[in-house]
Design a protein around this motif. Structure first.
Motif, PDB file in Angstrom:
ATOM      1  N   LEU A  32      14.402   1.891  45.032  1.00 43.03           N
ATOM      2  CA  LEU A  32      15.791   2.334  44.938  1.00 43.03           C
ATOM      3  C   LEU A  32      16.651   1.295  44.226  1.00 43.03           C
ATOM      4  O   LEU A  32      17.394   1.612  43.288  1.00 43.03           O
ATOM      5  CB  LEU A  32      16.316   2.579  46.353  1.00 43.03           C
ATOM      6  CG  LEU A  32      17.640   3.324  46.513  1.00 43.03           C
ATOM      7  CD1 LEU A  32      17.514   4.737  46.006  1.00 43.03           C
ATOM      8  CD2 LEU A  32      18.039   3.326  47.990  1.00 43.03           C
ATOM      9  N   PHE A  33      16.524   0.050  44.624  1.00 42.68           N
ATOM     10  CA  PHE A  33      17.358  -0.990  44.023  1.00 42.68           C
ATOM     11  C   PHE A  33      16.908  -1.331  42.606  1.00 42.68           C
ATOM     12  O   PHE A  33      17.734  -1.718  41.775  1.00 42.68           O
ATOM     13  CB  PHE A  33      17.363  -2.239  44.907  1.00 42.68           C
ATOM     14  CG  PHE A  33      18.169  -2.071  46.157  1.00 42.68           C
ATOM     15  CD1 PHE A  33      19.522  -1.790  46.095  1.00 42.68           C
ATOM     16  CD2 PHE A  33      17.582  -2.167  47.403  1.00 42.68           C
ATOM     17  CE1 PHE A  33      20.272  -1.621  47.252  1.00 42.68           C
ATOM     18  CE2 PHE A  33      18.318  -2.005  48.556  1.00 42.68           C
ATOM     19  CZ  PHE A  33      19.666  -1.719  48.482  1.00 42.68           C
ATOM     20  N   MET A  34      15.621  -1.176  42.337  1.00 41.11           N
ATOM     21  CA  MET A  34      15.172  -1.365  40.959  1.00 41.11           C
ATOM     22  C   MET A  34      15.825  -0.327  40.050  1.00 41.11           C
ATOM     23  O   MET A  34      16.278  -0.630  38.944  1.00 41.11           O
ATOM     24  CB  MET A  34      13.654  -1.262  40.881  1.00 41.11           C
ATOM     25  CG  MET A  34      12.908  -2.429  41.483  1.00 41.11           C
ATOM     26  SD  MET A  34      13.215  -4.001  40.631  1.00 41.11           S
ATOM     27  CE  MET A  34      12.439  -3.671  39.058  1.00 41.11           C
ATOM     28  N   ALA A  35      15.880   0.923  40.520  1.00 40.29           N
ATOM     29  CA  ALA A  35      16.508   1.979  39.728  1.00 40.29           C
ATOM     30  C   ALA A  35      18.008   1.756  39.593  1.00 40.29           C
ATOM     31  O   ALA A  35      18.612   2.053  38.550  1.00 40.29           O
ATOM     32  CB  ALA A  35      16.231   3.341  40.358  1.00 40.29           C
ATOM     33  N   LEU A  36      18.627   1.211  40.638  1.00 38.94           N
ATOM     34  CA  LEU A  36      20.070   0.970  40.602  1.00 38.94           C
ATOM     35  C   LEU A  36      20.470  -0.017  39.511  1.00 38.94           C
ATOM     36  O   LEU A  36      21.611   0.011  39.025  1.00 38.94           O
ATOM     37  CB  LEU A  36      20.559   0.452  41.958  1.00 38.94           C
ATOM     38  CG  LEU A  36      20.789   1.497  43.047  1.00 38.94           C
ATOM     39  CD1 LEU A  36      21.096   0.818  44.369  1.00 38.94           C
ATOM     40  CD2 LEU A  36      21.910   2.449  42.660  1.00 38.94           C
ATOM     41  N   THR A  37      19.554  -0.890  39.144  1.00 42.52           N
ATOM     42  CA  THR A  37      19.895  -1.882  38.126  1.00 42.52           C
ATOM     43  C   THR A  37      20.178  -1.238  36.770  1.00 42.52           C
ATOM     44  O   THR A  37      20.791  -1.855  35.901  1.00 42.52           O
ATOM     45  CB  THR A  37      18.766  -2.910  37.957  1.00 42.52           C
ATOM     46  OG1 THR A  37      17.559  -2.245  37.557  1.00 42.52           O
ATOM     47  CG2 THR A  37      18.510  -3.646  39.255  1.00 42.52           C
ATOM     48  N   PHE A 152       2.515   3.050  45.522  1.00 40.91           N
ATOM     49  CA  PHE A 152       2.882   3.378  44.143  1.00 40.91           C
ATOM     50  C   PHE A 152       3.779   4.614  44.107  1.00 40.91           C
ATOM     51  O   PHE A 152       4.809   4.638  43.415  1.00 40.91           O
ATOM     52  CB  PHE A 152       1.604   3.619  43.329  1.00 40.91           C
ATOM     53  CG  PHE A 152       1.857   4.024  41.903  1.00 40.91           C
ATOM     54  CD1 PHE A 152       2.207   3.083  40.950  1.00 40.91           C
ATOM     55  CD2 PHE A 152       1.741   5.350  41.518  1.00 40.91           C
ATOM     56  CE1 PHE A 152       2.442   3.454  39.631  1.00 40.91           C
ATOM     57  CE2 PHE A 152       1.961   5.732  40.207  1.00 40.91           C
ATOM     58  CZ  PHE A 152       2.319   4.776  39.256  1.00 40.91           C
ATOM     59  N   GLY A 153       3.410   5.641  44.860  1.00 41.32           N
ATOM     60  CA  GLY A 153       4.191   6.867  44.872  1.00 41.32           C
ATOM     61  C   GLY A 153       5.596   6.681  45.424  1.00 41.32           C
ATOM     62  O   GLY A 153       6.562   7.228  44.893  1.00 41.32           O
ATOM     63  N   ILE A 154       5.718   5.897  46.487  1.00 38.82           N
ATOM     64  CA  ILE A 154       7.031   5.670  47.094  1.00 38.82           C
ATOM     65  C   ILE A 154       7.960   4.972  46.117  1.00 38.82           C
ATOM     66  O   ILE A 154       9.128   5.360  45.952  1.00 38.82           O
ATOM     67  CB  ILE A 154       6.891   4.858  48.391  1.00 38.82           C
ATOM     68  CG1 ILE A 154       6.216   5.699  49.478  1.00 38.82           C
ATOM     69  CG2 ILE A 154       8.271   4.386  48.884  1.00 38.82           C
ATOM     70  CD1 ILE A 154       5.840   4.903  50.715  1.00 38.82           C
ATOM     71  N   VAL A 155       7.471   3.926  45.454  1.00 39.90           N
ATOM     72  CA  VAL A 155       8.305   3.175  44.510  1.00 39.90           C
ATOM     73  C   VAL A 155       8.727   4.071  43.351  1.00 39.90           C
ATOM     74  O   VAL A 155       9.896   4.082  42.943  1.00 39.90           O
ATOM     75  CB  VAL A 155       7.554   1.935  43.988  1.00 39.90           C
ATOM     76  CG1 VAL A 155       8.378   1.232  42.909  1.00 39.90           C
ATOM     77  CG2 VAL A 155       7.283   0.968  45.138  1.00 39.90           C
ATOM     78  N   VAL A 156       7.795   4.851  42.813  1.00 39.22           N
ATOM     79  CA  VAL A 156       8.104   5.699  41.659  1.00 39.22           C
ATOM     80  C   VAL A 156       9.056   6.827  42.042  1.00 39.22           C
ATOM     81  O   VAL A 156      10.038   7.094  41.350  1.00 39.22           O
ATOM     82  CB  VAL A 156       6.811   6.266  41.047  1.00 39.22           C
ATOM     83  CG1 VAL A 156       7.131   7.287  39.966  1.00 39.22           C
ATOM     84  CG2 VAL A 156       5.967   5.142  40.461  1.00 39.22           C
ATOM     85  N   LEU A 157       8.789   7.498  43.157  1.00 44.18           N
ATOM     86  CA  LEU A 157       9.633   8.620  43.562  1.00 44.18           C
ATOM     87  C   LEU A 157      11.047   8.175  43.913  1.00 44.18           C
ATOM     88  O   LEU A 157      11.986   8.982  43.812  1.00 44.18           O
ATOM     89  CB  LEU A 157       8.998   9.340  44.758  1.00 44.18           C
ATOM     90  CG  LEU A 157       7.708  10.109  44.458  1.00 44.18           C
ATOM     91  CD1 LEU A 157       7.127  10.694  45.747  1.00 44.18           C
ATOM     92  CD2 LEU A 157       7.963  11.218  43.443  1.00 44.18           C
ATOM     93  N   SER A 158      11.207   6.920  44.309  1.00 45.66           N
ATOM     94  CA  SER A 158      12.552   6.419  44.630  1.00 45.66           C
ATOM     95  C   SER A 158      13.438   6.355  43.397  1.00 45.66           C
ATOM     96  O   SER A 158      14.671   6.230  43.521  1.00 45.66           O
ATOM     97  CB  SER A 158      12.447   5.026  45.263  1.00 45.66           C
ATOM     98  OG  SER A 158      11.724   5.063  46.469  1.00 45.66           O
ATOM     99  N   THR A 159      12.842   6.456  42.224  1.00 49.76           N
ATOM    100  CA  THR A 159      13.632   6.423  40.989  1.00 49.76           C
ATOM    101  C   THR A 159      14.500   7.660  40.837  1.00 49.76           C
ATOM    102  O   THR A 159      15.658   7.585  40.394  1.00 49.76           O
ATOM    103  CB  THR A 159      12.690   6.337  39.761  1.00 49.76           C
ATOM    104  OG1 THR A 159      11.782   5.261  39.939  1.00 49.76           O
ATOM    105  CG2 THR A 159      13.480   6.146  38.480  1.00 49.76           C
TER     106      THR A 159
END
Length: 225
Positions: A32-37, A152-159
């Motif tokens: 989530l925070f990676m995408a927020l950047t 992997f799925g959790i990190v990607v789907l959080s985008t």
């Protein structure tokens, strides 16, 4: 349930990697925070394809870091499994029963060390000595690979809750509002899950996680994210 049984089950539970609530929520927040950047740049971009560019950039970033997280999970699992095997062999091959019991005590979590006496440790040592001696080297199995895939799925789907509104909604301020609302909702739900898991109140934890997310978002923005 008696104390030695608690100690045995505690050690046994450590044998297999478990992607528990804390792991899942942590990975979700990381993505989530990676995408927020990438969101801050969209609100000031004048390009007509800014939303799609941002989605591709955020998704590419989280694909990369999701892969890194998954691989690190497998490495950590393999290292922990090797350490446990080394501990088991050390206990089984130690001729001095008192020393073997001390090795067991040193391997226990700090909160468990004072709850188990030498007699109880000897019960566990005796049971362990009666089990077949493990052979071969520690390895990974299908459950480990599934755990890595879930990370992997959790990190990607959080985008997508963060970035997708900029693709679906042409009006950037509205898309930004939707993205932030979805982000706060995810933070709240993640906090509730942690609070319920830890036993200190789901609602309180949800509110606290939302406040923490707001603070982290402002920090990301201030640092140029």
């Amino acid at each position: 349930m008696n104390t030695p049984q608690v100690a045995i089950e505690n050690l046994e539970a450590m044998r297999e990697p478990v992607l528990d609530v804390v792991d899942r929520v942590s990975e979700m927040l990381f993505g989530l925070f990676m995408a927020l950047t990438f969101v801050g740049a969209v609100s000031t971009s004048a390009g007509p394809d800014a939303g799609h560019l941002m989605l591709r950039a955020a998704l590419g970033c989280n694909l990369a870091w999701g892969l890194v997280d998954a691989v690190m999970f497998l490495m950590r699992t393999l290292a922990n499994r090797g350490q446990r095997l080394k501990l088991e062999l050390a206990i089984k091959h130690e001729p001095d029963s008192a020393r073997a019991a001390q090795i067991i005590r040193e391997s226990l979590p700090r909160t468990m060390k004072t709850l188990v006496d030498d007699t109880e440790l000897e019960v566990f040592r005796t049971r362990l000595a009666a089990t077949p001696t493990p052979t071969g080297r520690p390895g990974l199995d299908a459950a480990d690979l599934l755990g890595a895939l879930r990370i992997f799925g959790i990190v990607v789907l959080s985008t997508f809750p963060v970035a997708l509104p900029f693709v679906l909604v042409d009006h950037v301020p509205l898309a930004l509002l939707i993205s932030r609302v979805l982000t706060l909702a995810m933070l709240f739900v993640g906090g509730m899950a942690l609070g319920h898991h830890a036993g200190f109140g789901a609602m309180r934890a949800g509110i606290g996680m939302t406040a923490l997310g707001l603070a982290l978002t402002m920090a990301i923005i201030a640092l140029g994210g």
